[in-house]
Design an enzyme around this catalytic site. Sequence first.
Site: not given
Ligand code: PEP
Length: 247
Positions: A9, A11, A92, A94, A163, A169, A208, A230
């Site tokens: 992803n 973003k 998601h 966010e 998630e 993150g 993460s 990330g």
């Molecule tokens: C995400 O936002 O879908 C995600 C898993 O982010 P990260 O891997 O950076 O924690």
Amino acid sequence: MVKKLVAGNWKMHGVSSDVAEIRAIAEGSRQYPSVDVALCLPSILIHRAVEAVPGFAIGGQDVHHAEKGAHTGCTSAQMLEDSGARLTIVGHSERRDAQRESDDEVRAKAEAALGIGLDVILCCGESLDVREGGTAVETVLTQLEGSLPPALAGGAELAIAYEPIWAIGTGKIPSIAEIAEMHAAIRGKLQERFGAAGIQLRILYGGSVKASNAAEIFRIENVDGALVGGASLKAADFLPIVAAAGL
Ligand code: PEP
């Protein structure tokens, strides 16, 4: 055994000069044919990426539930499909947070995308307060109750991404036991909703995930892949996660 899916992803990251990185990820992924790999990109980059890496799965990060109309700035399922996307993320955290997307809206988005033949990664997850309050499983199951489409139709695939919001993150992840408990509960919900077909749906873990923890996470029962933020931006970080999914 279900083939694992590792989806990145991106973003709000990525401009045309990053197509070289997308190409590196697509080419590197060919070494791992036992794993499905996808990148969910900003919608404006999708067509360019599809042309650069034909055959590799490129997706969007959101879709509007309506077919068309007065929805300034939004992207319909048909538009995504027309740009060459094969899949999309919906729900998601966010977006659930910043755009105040409700479970109902997420369900409508999933239905719109599946209806046009896009595979869907539907996200769910609890906040830190909820986790610490001891109601993470109930909260996520309630979220799914409202967000899952009523039935699986057509050939497009629905996957769930668990998630935990506090793991996105942050470098923190739930314990192995917590991931196992949540994924088993989600599996139960999928079977309740979709019957035997619910056994086949992939449940991804997200939050993460990196090269150093991926193999351990992928060994957990009912973890059928990962949604990676990330660590999906660079081939050097992402490909070791894909490799771990192929072990
Ligand atoms: C995400 O936002 O879908 C995600 C898993 O982010 P990260 O891997 O950076 O924690």
